[in-house]
Design an enzyme around this catalytic site. Structure first.
Site, PDB file in Angstrom:
ATOM      1  N   THR A  83       0.844  -1.189   0.000  1.00  0.00           N
ATOM      2  CA  THR A  83       0.000   0.000   0.000  1.00  0.00           C
ATOM      3  C   THR A  83       0.881   1.241   0.000  1.00  0.00           C
ATOM      4  OG1 THR A  83      -1.709  -1.174   1.255  1.00  0.00           O
ATOM      5  CG2 THR A  83      -1.843   1.218   1.240  1.00  0.00           C
ATOM      6  N   ASP A 187       8.623  -2.604 -16.102  1.00  0.00           N
ATOM      7  CA  ASP A 187       7.197  -2.512 -15.772  1.00  0.00           C
ATOM      8  C   ASP A 187       6.636  -1.143 -16.143  1.00  0.00           C
ATOM      9  OD1 ASP A 187       4.809  -3.543 -14.913  1.00  0.00           O
ATOM     10  OD2 ASP A 187       5.156  -3.157 -12.788  1.00  0.00           O
TER      11      ASP A 187
END
EC number: 2.7.12.2
Length: 348
Positions: A83, A187
């Protein structure tokens, strides 16, 4: 593996057991001493009152922030691996992003992260999110990052080519910088491209996230990430087993830029579709193209990024000199830099 020892003061029922065959013994497993490397400890804190459960992994003490000085404001993102929170450094009132990565990671992974974080802290470019510090708190890895107040570009629809060219130029500038430092992102996708209120675009989520991805079960990877992978990364047979990470980054960039222009994932399948459909679309179909309504410069730019053959893709540095990018700066005679159009078939 060490044998299980009984707690002190408690007699072991096996301790006084007689051996029936004293001439036999179990062979001890061979242990490679080269692997017996202790986990590196963070530098000692200048204050003895610092809590032992939270430590900053840093060699630059003046730049280090104490985790106790960071006040969490709200959650700004989350995923399977962790998170991200907006935090405020209370002594300076400066905002940061704190990425909390879940999971108990093996010592080898932590050692690799310690080495990698020093590289990330040295990265300094206006189009790359700055990594300020890293903490190990109760088994969680927490990375302190530059805060981008407008979030990611995921879901953005940028159909004006002038605006898209400027955005592409910024991303390419950061990507070319990373590639010059021999850093492969692996990515690149809209959710890893962040923007602030000053319209500065920066590349995020490289380095540590790449290390952690290597330790995870590939079946738990995000399908959204697979959607932006190059064909040769998904199917290694396509390039004779060779994978060029730099060319892979350029492919991912091309897919992202075309998605911004179209306002949708550029392949014929859903970005959140099943693996089989995504892999077939990426590996077995022709690369997506910009529509005929787009400019010649943009269509050629996308084609330079999305070549099926990796060696034919332009590098990030070369793409910075592409007419589509230079058009954003008002360069002259840009069409002369494009290849001539294909000749029309003769009427005879």
């Amino acid at each position: 593996m060490k044998p299980i020892q009984s707690p002190s003061g408690v007699a072991s029922p096996m301790k006084n057991r007689l051996r029936k065959r004293p001439d036999l013994s179990l062979p001890l497993p061979h242990r490679d001493v080269a692997l017996a490397v202790p986990l590196p400890l963070p530098p000692p804190s200048s204050s003895s009152s610092a809590p032992a459960s939270s430590s900053a992994i840093s060699t630059n003490i003046s730049a280090a922030k104490s985790l106790s000085e960071l006040e969490r404001v709200n959650r700004i993102g989350s995923g399977a691996g962790g998170t991200v929170y907006k935090v405020i450094h209370t002594p300076t009132s400066r905002p940061f992003a704190l990425k909390v990565i879940y999971g108990n990671h093996e010592d080898t992974v932590r050692r690799q992260i310690c080495r990698e974080i020093e590289i990330l802290r040295s990265v300094d470019h206006p189009n790359v999110v700055k990594c300020h510090d890293m903490f190990d708190h109760n088994g969680e890895i927490q990375v302190l990052l530059e805060f981008m107040d407008q979030g990611s570009l995921e879901g953005a629809h940028i159909w004006q080519e002038q605006e898209l060219a400027d955005l592409s130029r910024q991303i390419l500038s950061g990507l070319a910088y990373l590639h010059r430092r021999h850093i492969v992102h692996r990515d690149i996708k809209p959710s890893n491209l962040l923007i602030n209120s000053a319209k500065n675009v920066k590349i995020a989520d490289f380095g540590v996230s790449r290390i952690l991805a290597q330790t995870m079960d590939p079946c738990n990877s995000s399908v959204g990430t697979i959607a932006y992978m190059s064909p040769e990364r998904i199917n290694t047979d396509l390039n004779h087993g060779r994978y060029d990470g730099y060319a892979g980054d350029v492919w991912s960039l091309g897919v992202s830029i075309l998605e911004f222009y179209l306002g949708r994932f550029p392949f014929a399948v859903s970005r959140q579709g099943d693996w089989a459909s995504l892999m077939c679309a990426i590996c077995m179909s022709q690369p997506p193209e910009a529509p005929a309504t787009a400019s010649q410069e943009f269509r050629h730019f996308v084609s330079c990024c999305l070549q099926s053959d990796p060696p034919k893709r332009w590098s990030a540095q070369q793409l910075l000199q592409h007419p589509f990018i230079l058009k954003a700066t008002g360069g002259p005679n840009l069409r002369q830099m494009l290849p001539p159009p294909r000749p029309l078939p003769s009427a005879s």
